[in-house]
Design a protein around this motif. Sequence first.
Motif, PDB file in Angstrom:
ATOM      1  N   SER A  42       0.792  -1.280   0.066  1.00 17.57           N
ATOM      2  CA  SER A  42       0.229  -0.257  -0.666  1.00 17.57           C
ATOM      3  C   SER A  42       0.768   1.246   0.115  1.00 17.57           C
ATOM      4  O   SER A  42       2.226   0.689   0.235  1.00 17.57           O
ATOM      5  CB  SER A  42      -0.803  -0.025   0.820  1.00 17.57           C
TER       6      SER A  42
ATOM      7  N   ASP B 130     -12.511   1.018  -0.605  1.00 13.31           N
ATOM      8  CA  ASP B 130     -12.904   0.054   0.028  1.00 13.31           C
ATOM      9  C   ASP B 130     -14.169  -0.726  -0.182  1.00 13.31           C
ATOM     10  O   ASP B 130     -13.803  -2.017   0.076  1.00 13.31           O
ATOM     11  CB  ASP B 130     -11.875   0.241   0.823  1.00 13.31           C
TER      12      ASP B 130
ATOM     13  N   GLN C 164     -10.484   6.803   0.113  1.00 17.97           N
ATOM     14  CA  GLN C 164     -10.329   5.196   0.569  1.00 17.97           C
ATOM     15  C   GLN C 164     -11.270   4.460   0.901  1.00 17.97           C
ATOM     16  O   GLN C 164     -11.945   2.992   0.638  1.00 17.97           O
ATOM     17  CB  GLN C 164      -8.943   5.265   0.792  1.00 17.97           C
TER      18      GLN C 164
ATOM     19  N   ARG D 268     -11.696   6.298  -5.490  1.00 21.40           N
ATOM     20  CA  ARG D 268     -11.290   5.613  -6.323  1.00 21.40           C
ATOM     21  C   ARG D 268     -12.191   4.640  -5.993  1.00 21.40           C
ATOM     22  O   ARG D 268     -12.141   3.368  -5.726  1.00 21.40           O
ATOM     23  CB  ARG D 268     -10.993   5.409  -4.324  1.00 21.40           C
TER      24      ARG D 268
END
Length: 222
Positions: A40, A181, A177, A218
């Motif tokens: 990451s 996710d 993020q 994202r």
Amino acid sequence: MTDNQRAITEDQRQQALLIWDYHQMHHEARPADAAIGLGSHDLGVPAFCARLYRAGLFPTLVFTGGPNPTAPERFPRGEAVHFREHALELGVPDAAILLEPQARNTGQNITFSREVLAAVGITPSTVLLVSMPYMERRAFVTARKVWPEVEVVCASEPLEFDDYVKTIGNDKHVVDQLVGDLQRVIEYPKLGFAIEQDVPEDVHGAYESLIRDGFTSRLLDS
């Protein structure tokens, strides 16, 4: 301050907290046959791997990850390479570290790490997956899909949301993020990349609210 660095409102913070808590599996870190440090942008991952290694939780550690897709300039020689170097600086012996420098996504992280372990004769029954705090659930559902026979324990640096945001220094980036996710947790089972998870109504509502507020950098391409 650019749009990508803008501060979040208190309402957005509360929505993000719901998703942050959902992403964490709340597993108790315990001894495992091997650990995998998932690549990451965050050096907190190898730092926490080093802490767990020093605590005696595993004998072998795989660092996995090629160039970071969102910030390739951060680790120009690849995530795994830089993670290994950081762990060495923190006292993990070179003999304990295996390197997997090719993976470009979480499925590859786990599959390729499994192959690296097998190449040196290690067939673990338990694996400790170390990731960023908000990546725990995505790592878990991916591992359960691609490596169903292994017992998976998820771990991450024990930080609260506000403290983690401070370490990154970019509120919007972290919330983007979190949203991205969660989208992957929702969508990837349909594509065969992960096992399904129940998403509580309040978490899903927070997800939709943050998307409406523009935390979308994202998200998967439609």
